[in-house]
Design a protein around this motif. Structure first.
Motif, PDB file in Angstrom:
ATOM      1  N   THR A  90      19.761   3.353   3.772  1.00  0.00           N
ATOM      2  CA  THR A  90      20.232   1.990   3.569  1.00  0.00           C
ATOM      3  C   THR A  90      21.543   1.770   4.312  1.00  0.00           C
ATOM      4  OG1 THR A  90      19.305   2.172   1.364  1.00  0.00           O
ATOM      5  CG2 THR A  90      20.704   0.262   1.793  1.00  0.00           C
ATOM      6  N   GLU A  91      22.428   2.755   4.190  1.00  0.00           N
ATOM      7  CA  GLU A  91      23.732   2.607   4.825  1.00  0.00           C
ATOM      8  C   GLU A  91      23.606   2.524   6.347  1.00  0.00           C
ATOM      9  OE1 GLU A  91      28.163   4.395   3.998  1.00  0.00           O
ATOM     10  OE2 GLU A  91      26.410   5.230   3.018  1.00  0.00           O
ATOM     11  N   LEU A  92      22.743   3.421   6.899  1.00  0.00           N
ATOM     12  CA  LEU A  92      22.549   3.403   8.353  1.00  0.00           C
ATOM     13  C   LEU A  92      21.941   2.074   8.791  1.00  0.00           C
ATOM     14  CD1 LEU A  92      21.300   7.011   9.172  1.00  0.00           C
ATOM     15  CD2 LEU A  92      23.582   6.023   9.472  1.00  0.00           C
ATOM     16  N   ALA A  93      20.971   1.600   8.001  1.00  0.00           N
ATOM     17  CA  ALA A  93      20.331   0.329   8.327  1.00  0.00           C
ATOM     18  C   ALA A  93      21.354  -0.792   8.307  1.00  0.00           C
ATOM     19  CB  ALA A  93      19.209   0.043   7.331  1.00  0.00           C
ATOM     20  N   ARG A  94      22.253  -0.760   7.293  1.00  0.00           N
ATOM     21  CA  ARG A  94      23.224  -1.828   7.184  1.00  0.00           C
ATOM     22  C   ARG A  94      24.196  -1.806   8.368  1.00  0.00           C
ATOM     23  NH1 ARG A  94      27.489  -2.755   2.435  1.00  0.00           N
ATOM     24  NH2 ARG A  94      28.322  -0.956   3.536  1.00  0.00           N
ATOM     25  N   MET A  95      24.535  -0.587   8.812  1.00  0.00           N
ATOM     26  CA  MET A  95      25.478  -0.485   9.921  1.00  0.00           C
ATOM     27  C   MET A  95      24.902  -1.078  11.198  1.00  0.00           C
ATOM     28  SD  MET A  95      27.531   3.062   9.530  1.00  0.00           S
ATOM     29  CE  MET A  95      26.396   4.199   8.886  1.00  0.00           C
ATOM     30  N   SER A  96      23.550  -1.048  11.287  1.00  0.00           N
ATOM     31  CA  SER A  96      22.941  -1.556  12.514  1.00  0.00           C
ATOM     32  C   SER A  96      22.701  -3.067  12.455  1.00  0.00           C
ATOM     33  CB  SER A  96      21.625  -0.812  12.782  1.00  0.00           C
ATOM     34  OG  SER A  96      20.717  -1.142  11.752  1.00  0.00           O
ATOM     35  N   LEU A  97      23.051  -3.694  11.353  1.00  0.00           N
ATOM     36  CA  LEU A  97      22.823  -5.128  11.202  1.00  0.00           C
ATOM     37  C   LEU A  97      24.144  -5.881  11.273  1.00  0.00           C
ATOM     38  CD1 LEU A  97      20.331  -5.162   8.190  1.00  0.00           C
ATOM     39  CD2 LEU A  97      19.823  -5.882  10.537  1.00  0.00           C
ATOM     40  N   PRO A  98      24.080  -7.162  11.677  1.00  0.00           N
ATOM     41  CA  PRO A  98      25.310  -7.968  11.600  1.00  0.00           C
ATOM     42  C   PRO A  98      25.754  -8.075  10.140  1.00  0.00           C
ATOM     43  CG  PRO A  98      23.388  -9.316  12.142  1.00  0.00           C
ATOM     44  CD  PRO A  98      22.952  -7.882  12.230  1.00  0.00           C
ATOM     45  N   PRO A  99      27.051  -7.873   9.825  1.00  0.00           N
ATOM     46  CA  PRO A  99      27.525  -7.759   8.447  1.00  0.00           C
ATOM     47  C   PRO A  99      27.320  -9.017   7.606  1.00  0.00           C
ATOM     48  CG  PRO A  99      29.354  -7.830   9.993  1.00  0.00           C
ATOM     49  CD  PRO A  99      28.108  -7.712  10.813  1.00  0.00           C
ATOM     50  N   ASP A 100      27.204 -10.197   8.212  1.00  0.00           N
ATOM     51  CA  ASP A 100      27.121 -11.374   7.353  1.00  0.00           C
ATOM     52  C   ASP A 100      25.697 -11.896   7.171  1.00  0.00           C
ATOM     53  OD1 ASP A 100      27.097 -11.855   9.970  1.00  0.00           O
ATOM     54  OD2 ASP A 100      28.702 -13.366   9.993  1.00  0.00           O
ATOM     55  N   GLY A 101      24.704 -11.163   7.643  1.00  0.00           N
ATOM     56  CA  GLY A 101      23.327 -11.616   7.507  1.00  0.00           C
ATOM     57  C   GLY A 101      22.784 -11.411   6.104  1.00  0.00           C
ATOM     58  N   GLU A 102      21.648 -12.096   5.878  1.00  0.00           N
ATOM     59  CA  GLU A 102      21.049 -12.009   4.543  1.00  0.00           C
ATOM     60  C   GLU A 102      20.549 -10.586   4.263  1.00  0.00           C
ATOM     61  OE1 GLU A 102      17.511 -14.331   2.510  1.00  0.00           O
ATOM     62  OE2 GLU A 102      18.827 -15.663   3.712  1.00  0.00           O
ATOM     63  N   ALA A 103      19.959  -9.938   5.307  1.00  0.00           N
ATOM     64  CA  ALA A 103      19.424  -8.591   5.141  1.00  0.00           C
ATOM     65  C   ALA A 103      20.529  -7.619   4.754  1.00  0.00           C
ATOM     66  CB  ALA A 103      18.749  -8.126   6.425  1.00  0.00           C
ATOM     67  N   ALA A 104      21.703  -7.772   5.379  1.00  0.00           N
ATOM     68  CA  ALA A 104      22.823  -6.883   5.062  1.00  0.00           C
ATOM     69  C   ALA A 104      23.221  -7.029   3.604  1.00  0.00           C
ATOM     70  CB  ALA A 104      24.012  -7.181   5.977  1.00  0.00           C
ATOM     71  N   GLU A 105      23.194  -8.270   3.129  1.00  0.00           N
ATOM     72  CA  GLU A 105      23.549  -8.494   1.725  1.00  0.00           C
ATOM     73  C   GLU A 105      22.538  -7.825   0.792  1.00  0.00           C
ATOM     74  OE1 GLU A 105      24.238 -12.624   0.703  1.00  0.00           O
ATOM     75  OE2 GLU A 105      25.768 -12.661   2.303  1.00  0.00           O
ATOM     76  N   ASP A 106      21.252  -7.924   1.167  1.00  0.00           N
ATOM     77  CA  ASP A 106      20.222  -7.267   0.358  1.00  0.00           C
ATOM     78  C   ASP A 106      20.456  -5.773   0.296  1.00  0.00           C
ATOM     79  OD1 ASP A 106      19.041  -9.655  -0.105  1.00  0.00           O
ATOM     80  OD2 ASP A 106      17.418  -9.418   1.368  1.00  0.00           O
ATOM     81  N   LEU A 107      20.783  -5.226   1.482  1.00  0.00           N
ATOM     82  CA  LEU A 107      21.007  -3.782   1.536  1.00  0.00           C
ATOM     83  C   LEU A 107      22.224  -3.381   0.708  1.00  0.00           C
ATOM     84  CD1 LEU A 107      20.083  -2.901   5.225  1.00  0.00           C
ATOM     85  CD2 LEU A 107      18.745  -2.589   3.137  1.00  0.00           C
TER      86      LEU A 107
END
Ligand SMILES: Nc1ncnc2c1ncn2[C@@H]1O[C@H](COP(=O)(O)OP(=O)(O)OP(=O)(O)O)[C@@H](O)[C@H]1O
Ligand SMILES: [Mg+2]
Lengths: 557, 141
Positions: free
Chosen positions: A211-228
């Protein structure tokens, strides 16, 4: 007809004997004739009678003394009426206070209503002429309170129809048995919980790190990042839960130190006050001369927090929480009535509230994991189980005393340590510095998912990463590459991380090792206590923690 | 009263105790009791006398003349049927005469009941004959 005066004297002697005067001795004449022989015979009979009388009085007195003071209740029962005919002091003390409260009353009156049927059956058997042995009955004491006793009766073989009875109080023995049983149950549940926690930790390592690695690869303010972020938060909570389970099962890896309980209590005091809110007064009654004890400070804090939170929940309208420390010596007598207690010096910590208290059937279960009376979602029932595990791992004991509507008191006894206390560790810097590097790291882990995520994190940080799932695979890497650091699981399927590390050091003496585990194992820890100088990373770990410990280990080279 | 048939022979070693004389003759130990009332001290004196005569741990066959005895206290009887007596007596023959001595001796044998064989006789010869028989029976074993 005038009779012989010597015959008259003999008749007088016989009359005196008949009236009980055994001290009288007949006078002999100077002759040796038959009348003298009769007098001698009578005198000797009287002598012997007196000797026997004195002896049998002594025996009777011994028997009476034994009867009265025997540590079991002894009595005779009239079979027709079921009344007690005679009872010893032990029986009267228990069921008196006066003799007439026992003697002349039916034994049935002293048996609690629930047990009267069993008693009636036993009495019927005795009336039919057979003896009974160890019939278990609950009886009521005169001063209130009940106890379990074993009743035995022997029918006296005569026409008066009596039975001789003994009644043995086995309350102490029973309590001890149930304490032991409880301790064994906790031990079994603990082993189970420990096993579950081990598997859980591996899963959580995989979940949180991916989850952490996935979040790092996403833009921080996106909805997916919030889910993660929510997933990460949930897995952190799950990790805390498995931590509790491990603490309860005494499988948690700890770093105990010789400490002063008072310092720990004072250290936690402010945090507790905040936790409890304004309506609860926290009162400290600390014995300034407390002996040092050996415990992990983090675990001790956990005990205090668990007890304090429970107290807060029991005092919804506020109240008083008293935390006391005191030196105590538990003697043989105490050990006799408390299962698993070794007599000796202890430091007692008592946490007492004046809240709603508990009923007896609640107190009996509080230390069991998942036992809770709280609404679903507000209590997991692991708080006290955790406390129990921690205290037992520290070689101590925990007992609960509670009265409904009065309050509850938990008493913890930790064994005294005869060494000066160390100072409290400074709060560790929570913001771990991440690190990276270019060295070569070998990851030895038999769970493929955990191995993969570990390798991925290290690889992302710039390291050259080699992977192995067995000791042989690990050794093979050493033939072709120079390895700077081994990151190994402690518990491998057919060996231990420790053994592999040692055999590799024969080839590469400067090899550094980081051990990773969610579980204690005797190869690097003893009874959960870490060997000094070992780099250890508990599972589930987070990206930052892994990078931090790897960097530290490498830099120490 | 001292009976003529119960005196030590010329030249025999005689121990004089507080209760009477003790000597050895033809393998038997003789006690001639010369006090009329036997108390505990007398009974003890006789035991010491026998020990002195034959040695401390030897069990002898005894012939006791009780014909002039008129009283034996309960203590003395108990002692004479006790462990110390057992350690020095193999078998005892008591010579009695008067009805009084007969009652006294019977009480000792039947009521006090010593832990070694005892029999009553009315003459020294009968007592010796019994010992001879018992002795033969014992050595035949
Ligand atoms: N101080 C107290 N006063 C009254 N009841 C208590 C007290 N402490 C514990 N209990 C009872 O013991 C039960 C078990 O406590 P425990 O701390 O193990 O679990 P919990 O508080 O229910 O849940 P958790 O602590 O895991 O959130 C509680 O549900 C409560 O019924
Ligand atoms: Mg709780």
């Amino acid at each position: 007809m005038s009779s012989d005066p010597r015959l008259e004297a003999i008749i007088e002697q016989l009359q005196r004997f008949a009236s009980g005067d055994l001290a009288f001795r007949g006078e002999m004449s100077d002759g040796h004739d038959e009348l003298d022989a009769i007098i001698v015979g009578l005198n000797m009979l009287a002598d012997d009678f007196l000797v026997h009388q004195t002896r049998s009085r002594a025996v009777i007195q011994d028997m009476a003394e034994l009867f009265e003071r025997a540590p079991v209740m002894l009595f005779a029962l009239d079979l027709a009426s079921g009344s007690v005919l005679k009872a010893n002091e032990t029986m009267i003390e228990r069921h008196g206070p006066a003799e007439r409260d026992v003697v002349g009353t039916p034994l049935r009156d002293h048996v609690v209503p629930m047990a009267r049927e069993a008693y009636a059956e036993a009495l019927a058997r005795v009336r039919a002429g057979s003896d009974i042995r160890d019939c278990e009955l609950t009886l009521r004491c005169a001063q209130g309170g009940e106890y379990v006793g074993l009743l035995s009766a022997t029918v006296v073989d005569d026409t008066h129809r009596r039975a001789r009875c003994t009644l043995v109080d086995i309350e102490d023995r029973r309590q001890l048995e149930s304490q032991l049983l409880q301790a064994q149950k906790m031990e079994a549940v603990g082993r189970l919980a420990g096993g579950v926690a081990h598997d859980f930790n591996n899963l959580l390592t995989v979940i949180s790190n991916h989850t952490e690695l996935a979040r790092m690869s996403l833009p921080p303010d996106g909805e997916a990042a919030e889910d993660l972020a929510v997933v990460l938060d949930a897995s952190a909570k799950a990790a805390a839960l498995t931590g509790q389970l491990l603490a309860f099962s005494r499988r948690q890896i700890i770093r105990p130190k010789v400490l002063q309980l008072n310092e720990l209590v004072e250290h936690t005091h402010r945090m507790l006050a905040r936790l409890l809110g304004e309506n609860v007064d926290v009162v400290l009654v600390l014995d300034p001369d407390c002996w040092p004890v050996r415990i992990d400070s983090g675990q001790f804090e956990r005990i205090l927090v668990n007890l304090a939170v429970n107290a807060r929940d029991a005092m919804p309208n506020g109240g008083k929480l008293t935390i006391e420390t005191e030196n105590v010596s538990l003697d043989d007598e105490y050990a006799r009535t408390h299962a698993e207690v070794v007599p000796g010096d202890y430091v007692m910590l008592a946490v007492t509230d004046n809240g709603e208290g508990m009923a007896e059937d609640v107190t009996a279960h509080v230390f069991e994991p998942f036992f809770t009376t709280k609404a679903a979602g507000s209590g997991t029932g692991l708080g006290l189980a955790t406390c129990y595990g921690i205290v037992r791992q520290a070689g101590g004991h925990i007992w609960v005393y509670s009265e409904l509507d009065r309050g509850t008191s938990f008493k913890i006894y930790l064994p005294r340590v005869r060494r000066p206390a160390e100072s409290l560790p400074d709060d560790e810097d929570a913001s771990a510095t991440r690190g990276g590097g270019t060295e070569t790291i070998l990851v030895l882990e038999d769970d493929p998912r955990v191995r993969a995520i570990t390798a991925r994190i290290l690889g992302t940080a710039g390291y050259t990463v080699l992977e192995a799932s067995t000791g042989d695979e690990a050794r093979a890497h050493f033939d072709v590459a120079t390895v700077d650091l081994l990151v190994t699981d402690v518990v491998l399927s057919e060996t231990t991380g420790r053994k592999v590390a040692e055999s590799l050091r024969a080839v590469a003496p400067t090899l550094r090792v980081v051990y990773v585990s969610g579980y204690t194992d005797n190869s690097i820890v003893h009874h959960g206590v870490l060997d000094p100088g070992v780099d250890f990373l508990p599972k589930p770990f987070r990206v930052a923690q892994l990078l931090e410990i790897v960097r530290t280990a490498l830099d120490r080279r | 009263m001292v009976y003529e048939d119960f005196s030590p022979p010329e030249g025999a070693r005689v121990i004089e105790t507080c209760a009477g004389l003790v000597w050895r003759e033809d393998g038997l130990v003789y006690e001639s009791i010369r006090v009329t009332h036997i108390e505990l001290e007398h009974a003890r004196g006789l035991v010491h006398g026998i020990r002195e005569l034959v040695g401390p741990n030897i069990r002898s066959r005894l012939v006791t003349d009780m014909r002039s005895t008129r009283w034996v206290s309960a203590d003395a009887r108990t002692y004479s049927a006790g462990e110390e007596m057992r350690s020095i007596v193999e078998a005892g023959a008591i010579v009695v005469g008067s009805p009084v001595s007969r009652v006294l001796a019977s009480f000792f044998v039947r009521v006090t009941a010593p832990p070694f064989p005892v029999r009553l006789f009315t003459s020294r010869e009968a007592a010796e004959a019994w010992h001879a028989e018992v002795g033969v029976a014992a050595s035949a074993k």
